[in-house]
Design a protein around this motif. Structure first.
Motif, PDB file in Angstrom:
ATOM      1  N   TYR A 186       0.822  -1.212   0.000  1.00 59.31           N
ATOM      2  CA  TYR A 186       0.000   0.000   0.000  1.00 59.31           C
ATOM      3  C   TYR A 186       0.859   1.266   0.000  1.00 59.31           C
ATOM      4  N   CYS A 187       1.762   1.375   0.968  1.00 59.51           N
ATOM      5  CA  CYS A 187       2.468   2.646   1.164  1.00 59.51           C
ATOM      6  C   CYS A 187       3.604   2.847   0.170  1.00 59.51           C
ATOM      7  N   TRP A 188       4.192   1.762  -0.355  1.00 58.77           N
ATOM      8  CA  TRP A 188       5.339   1.912  -1.257  1.00 58.77           C
ATOM      9  C   TRP A 188       4.882   2.361  -2.629  1.00 58.77           C
ATOM     10  N   HIS A 189       5.646   3.298  -3.203  1.00 60.33           N
ATOM     11  CA  HIS A 189       5.440   3.724  -4.587  1.00 60.33           C
ATOM     12  C   HIS A 189       6.795   3.993  -5.184  1.00 60.33           C
ATOM     13  N   VAL A 199     -10.049  18.463  -4.352  1.00 60.19           N
ATOM     14  CA  VAL A 199      -9.898  17.176  -3.662  1.00 60.19           C
ATOM     15  C   VAL A 199     -10.796  17.133  -2.428  1.00 60.19           C
ATOM     16  N   THR A 200     -11.548  16.019  -2.298  1.00 60.15           N
ATOM     17  CA  THR A 200     -12.438  15.800  -1.157  1.00 60.15           C
ATOM     18  C   THR A 200     -11.989  14.551  -0.416  1.00 60.15           C
ATOM     19  N   LEU A 201     -11.972  14.611   0.911  1.00 62.21           N
ATOM     20  CA  LEU A 201     -11.481  13.517   1.756  1.00 62.21           C
ATOM     21  C   LEU A 201     -12.625  12.830   2.494  1.00 62.21           C
ATOM     22  N   ASP A 202     -12.661  11.500   2.426  1.00 63.60           N
ATOM     23  CA  ASP A 202     -13.476  10.666   3.316  1.00 63.60           C
ATOM     24  C   ASP A 202     -12.490   9.985   4.260  1.00 63.60           C
ATOM     25  N   ASP A 203     -12.274  10.588   5.424  1.00 65.34           N
ATOM     26  CA  ASP A 203     -11.153  10.195   6.272  1.00 65.34           C
ATOM     27  C   ASP A 203     -11.314   8.814   6.885  1.00 65.34           C
ATOM     28  N   GLU A 204     -12.530   8.333   7.035  1.00 67.63           N
ATOM     29  CA  GLU A 204     -12.700   7.019   7.655  1.00 67.63           C
ATOM     30  C   GLU A 204     -12.204   5.892   6.749  1.00 67.63           C
ATOM     31  N   ARG A 205     -11.978   6.193   5.475  1.00 70.23           N
ATOM     32  CA  ARG A 205     -11.442   5.183   4.562  1.00 70.23           C
ATOM     33  C   ARG A 205      -9.916   5.190   4.521  1.00 70.23           C
ATOM     34  N   CYS A 206      -9.296   6.207   5.084  1.00 70.13           N
ATOM     35  CA  CYS A 206      -7.841   6.360   5.003  1.00 70.13           C
ATOM     36  C   CYS A 206      -7.143   5.252   5.781  1.00 70.13           C
ATOM     37  N   ILE A 207      -6.099   4.658   5.187  1.00 65.95           N
ATOM     38  CA  ILE A 207      -5.322   3.615   5.864  1.00 65.95           C
ATOM     39  C   ILE A 207      -3.947   4.134   6.281  1.00 65.95           C
ATOM     40  N   LEU A 208      -3.753   5.456   6.239  1.00 69.44           N
ATOM     41  CA  LEU A 208      -2.537   6.112   6.733  1.00 69.44           C
ATOM     42  C   LEU A 208      -1.275   5.635   6.005  1.00 69.44           C
ATOM     43  N   CYS A 209      -1.380   5.476   4.685  1.00 71.98           N
ATOM     44  CA  CYS A 209      -0.210   5.021   3.921  1.00 71.98           C
ATOM     45  C   CYS A 209       0.799   6.141   3.708  1.00 71.98           C
ATOM     46  N   SER A 210       0.354   7.391   3.791  1.00 67.36           N
ATOM     47  CA  SER A 210       1.180   8.605   3.663  1.00 67.36           C
ATOM     48  C   SER A 210       1.660   8.879   2.245  1.00 67.36           C
ATOM     49  N   ARG A 211       1.144   8.205   1.246  1.00 66.99           N
ATOM     50  CA  ARG A 211       1.553   8.487  -0.132  1.00 66.99           C
ATOM     51  C   ARG A 211       1.276   9.948  -0.506  1.00 66.99           C
ATOM     52  N   GLY A 224       7.387   2.508   4.629  1.00 70.72           N
ATOM     53  CA  GLY A 224       7.411   1.246   5.375  1.00 70.72           C
ATOM     54  C   GLY A 224       6.424   1.170   6.505  1.00 70.72           C
ATOM     55  N   ASN A 225       5.254   1.785   6.354  1.00 70.41           N
ATOM     56  CA  ASN A 225       4.335   1.788   7.494  1.00 70.41           C
ATOM     57  C   ASN A 225       3.094   0.917   7.325  1.00 70.41           C
ATOM     58  N   CYS A 226       2.838   0.376   6.126  1.00 72.80           N
ATOM     59  CA  CYS A 226       1.607  -0.419   5.989  1.00 72.80           C
ATOM     60  C   CYS A 226       1.835  -1.880   6.346  1.00 72.80           C
ATOM     61  N   ARG A 227       3.042  -2.390   6.204  1.00 74.91           N
ATOM     62  CA  ARG A 227       3.464  -3.751   6.555  1.00 74.91           C
ATOM     63  C   ARG A 227       2.817  -4.837   5.695  1.00 74.91           C
TER      64      ARG A 227
END
Length: 541
Positions: free
Chosen positions: A33-36, A161-173, A43-46
Motif C-alpha cells: 500500500y504505502c510503497w510507490h 480534492v475531497t477527503l473521506d477520512d474514515e477510509r484512510c489507511i494512513l499510507c502517507s503516499r 514502510g508503514n503499511c506492513r
C-alpha cells in the motif's frame, strides 16, 4: 546486476532494487500500500512482509554449498518489509510461505477494523487495492465486534480534492507526494493511534496545480476528485490512450468516457515525458469538448444570413474559391492541429502559391515540474512541417498587413479565430472568400462565408510533436459530434484532384508525411506505440 531467488526461481535485479522490484522481475506480485516507485520509502503499511534468507558463509566469507551444490540459506527469524529491503547477492525471498500468508491476513484484519464496508457506494470501487487485497489475502471474516471508529467525511482539502477520512489507511503516499514531487508541504497526520486522521496544516489548503495526483496515488477511496466524485462507475468507462493538449509537454493520458461523454482524464505512465503525473489544469481540460455550442454542420453565410449547407456543396464551393484566388491566399493555422493536418496545410499552401501562412502562438507561465510555457501542443510539429515560422507567429504581421491592404482575396482559418489573431473585422469583410474550420463558435465563424465543423483531437487519429521533440500518437475515444469531421478530411478536399485522391485516408497522409519530412524518416504508427519516439531536439517556442 544482482543474482537472487524468489520462491526458488532464479532472478537478476539491478543493484539498489528492493525486494518488491526483484519479485516483479520474476512475475511475482508482492502486495503493498504505502510503497510507490516514485516516492521515498515509508514502510508503514506492513502489507509487503516476506521471508528473507541469506547465504551461509564459511570463515573465508564464501557460500557454504549443500549436497546439490546450491548455497545453504539462513532464513531470518522474523519477516521483513520488502519495500525497505534492498536485494543482495545470493538473497532468497519467500512470498507464499505460511508465515507470509498469516502476516498478510493479520495486516488486512487490522486495516479493516475501522474501515467502512461501503464498497458499493465508494468511488474507488473497482480500482481499490484494499478491496482487491481483502479478497486475495484477507481472512474472509472479522473477529471485531465492537463499534468502528468514526472519522470526518466529505472534508474539503482544497478546491479539487475531497477527503473521506474514515477510509484512510494512513499510507502517507499523498503526504510524501506533496513534499517530494509537488514541493507543497501542506498535508500531515494529526492525533495518535486509532484517532489519527489526515488533514491540511492550519491555514493551508491542498490547492497546488498537481493536487489531483494524490487521488491517483491513494490506494483506497479516501482521497477523491471533486470533479469525478459520484459521476460514473469505473467499469462503465471505455478507456483510450491519448495525449494532453494543454501545453507542449504532451503528457500521456487515459481518457475515460462512456457513450461519447468524457468523465475524466488520468495520467498514463511515460518516464520520458510526464513520469506518472499530470497537472490539474490539463486533467480538467475536457469540458469544452461537450460544449453545447459545438459546431456540427457546415454553414453558408451570404448577405449576413446564415443557412445550413451540405458537405458536398460547402467543400466544392470553398475549393473553387481558393483555386480562383491562387497566389492571393492566406492561411491562418493552429498549432493545436495534428501534425498530419499541418502537413496537408503545407501541401495546400504550395498548391495555392501561398506564402502567407503561420500559426498563432500561445504562451503562459511554466513551472518546475511539467507545465511548459508553450500552451500549444504541436508547435514543434507546425515548424517541422513548415507551416509555422521560427519563431512561431513570425509571419503573422505580414499576413495581417496583406489582408488589411487588400492583397489577399481568400483567407482560410483552421482552428483559430482571425479576429483574435489581430486581423480587423473590416478587412475580413472585404475578402472575396473567408472560410473558417473550427470546433466552437468565435467571432471568425460569425463573419466567415463558409464554416466547417472540425473535430477535437480526442475524436480523430493523429500525432503531436512535443516541445521536447517527441512524436506521440492519439486515437479517437469516440466519433466527432453531430456531422463534424476531422480537419484532415476537410483539408484534403481542398487540394487539387490528384493530391485529393492520394491523401484520401489517414494512413496515406501519415505515410507520405513520414517519407517527405526528414525528421520523421523511418517512423511508423506501430513504432510510435504508446510511448512515442524522439524525432527532433527540444524546440523552444
Amino acid at each position: 546486476m544482482i543474482r537472487l531467488t524468489v520462491d526458488g526461481q532464479p532472478v537478476t535485479a539491478p543493484k539498489g532494487a528492493n525486494a518488491i522490484q526483484a519479485a516483479r522481475a520474476a512475475g511475482v506480485h508482492i502486495p503493498h500500500y504505502c510503497w510507490h516507485e516514485k516516492l521515498s520509502v515509508s514502510g508503514n503499511c506492513r502489507m509487503c512482509l516476506v521471508e528473507i534468507g541469506l547465504p551461509r558463509l564459511d570463515p573465508d566469507r564464501k557460500p557454504i554449498l549443500d549436497a546439490s551444490g546450491a548455497p545453504e540459506i539462513s532464513w531470518m527469524p522474523r519477516p521483513q518489509i520488502a519495500c525497505a529491503t534492498p536485494v543482495t547477492e545470493g538473497m532468497a525471498i519467500r512470498t507464499e510461505s505460511e508465515l507470509v500468508r498469516n502476516c498478510r491476513r493479520g495486516v488486512m484484519e487490522f486495516l479493516l477494523l475501522n474501515h467502512p464496508l461501503d464498497c458499493p457506494i465508494c468511488d474507488q470501487a473497482g480500482e481499490c487495492h484494499l478491496q482487491q487485497y481483502s479478497v486475495e489475502y484477507g481472512a474472509g471474516r472479522s473477529r471485531f465486534v465492537e463499534e468502528k471508529e468514526r472519522k470526518p467525511k466529505r472534508v474539503r482539502l482544497g478546491p479539487r480534492v475531497t477527503l473521506d477520512d474514515e477510509r484512510c489507511i494512513l499510507c502517507s503516499r499523498c503526504i510524501r507526494f506533496c513534499q517530494e514531487i509537488a514541493k507543497d508541504d501542506v498535508l500531515g497526520f494529526f492525533e495518535r493511534g486509532g484517532y489519527t486522521r489526515l488533514g491540511c496544516y492550519p491555514g493551508h489548503e491542498l490547492e497546488n496545480n498537481y493536487s489531483l495526483n494524490t487521488v491517483d496515488l491513494c490506494p483506497v477511496g479516501a482521497l477523491t476528485s471533486t470533479d469525478f466524485r459520484f459521476k460514473m462507475r469505473l467499469w462503465f468507462l471505455k478507456e483510450t490512450d491519448s495525449v494532453c493538449s494543454s501545453c507542449a509537454r504532451g503528457c500521456n493520458i487515459i481518457v475515460g468516457a462512456r457513450e461519447g461523454v468524457i468523465s475524466r482524464f488520468t495520467p498514463r505512465r511515460n518516464d520520458a515525458v510526464n513520469s506518472e503525473w499530470m497537472c490539474d489544469a490539463g486533467r480538467l481540460n475536457y469540458r469544452w469538448v461537450h460544449d453545447t455550442r459545438r459546431l456540427t454542420e457546415p454553414i453558408r453565410r451570404e448577405s449576413g444570413m446564415a443557412r445550413a449547407a451540405s458537405w458536398d456543396e460547402a467543400l466544392r464551393a470553398c475549393r473553387e474559391g481558393l483555386a480562383a484566388a491562387q497566389g492571393r491566399v492566406a492561411i491562418l493555422a493552429s498549432a493545436r492541429l495534428a501534425t498530419e493536418e499541418l502537413f496537408l496545410i503545407r501541401h495546400l499552401a504550395k498548391a495555392l502559391e501561398c506564402d502567407l501562412l503561420d500559426v498563432l502562438p500561445r504562451e503562459g507561465a511554466a513551472d518546475r515540474l511539467l507545465v511548459m510555457a508553450d500552451r500549444n501542443p504541436n508547435t514543434a510539429g507546425a515548424r517541422l512541417t513548415g507551416v509555422a515560422a521560427a519563431p512561431p507567429g513570425g509571419r503573422l504581421a505580414a499576413l495581417r498587413e496583406a489582408v488589411k491592404q487588400g492583397k489577399v482575396e481568400a483567407l482560410l482559418a483552421v482552428g483559430e479565430c482571425a479576429v483574435q489573431a489581430g486581423i480587423p473585422e473590416e478587412a475580413l469583410a472585404r475578402l472575396k472568400l473567408f472560410a473558417a474550420v473550427d470546433i466552437l463558435p468565435s467571432r471568425s465563424t460569425e463573419l466567415a462565408h463558409w464554416i466547417f465543423p472540425g473535430a477535437a483531437h480526442l475524436e480523430k487519429y493523429g500525432t503531436f510533436v512535443s516541445g521536447q521533440g517527441r512524436m506521440q500518437r492519439f486515437a479517437p475515444a469516440f466519433p466527432p459530434k453531430g456531422g463534424a469531421r476531422p480537419e484532415r478530411e476537410i483539408l484534403a478536399a481542398f487540394l487539387p484532384e490528384k493530391e485529393r485522391e492520394a491523401f484520401a485516408t489517414f494512413d496515406a497522409v501519415f505515410a507520405e508525411m513520414c517519407a517527405e519530412i526528414p525528421e520523421f524518416s523511418g517512423v511508423t504508427w506501430k513504432r510510435l506505440g504508446t510511448q512515442g519516439l524522439p524525432v527532433a531536439g527540444e524546440m523552444k517556442p
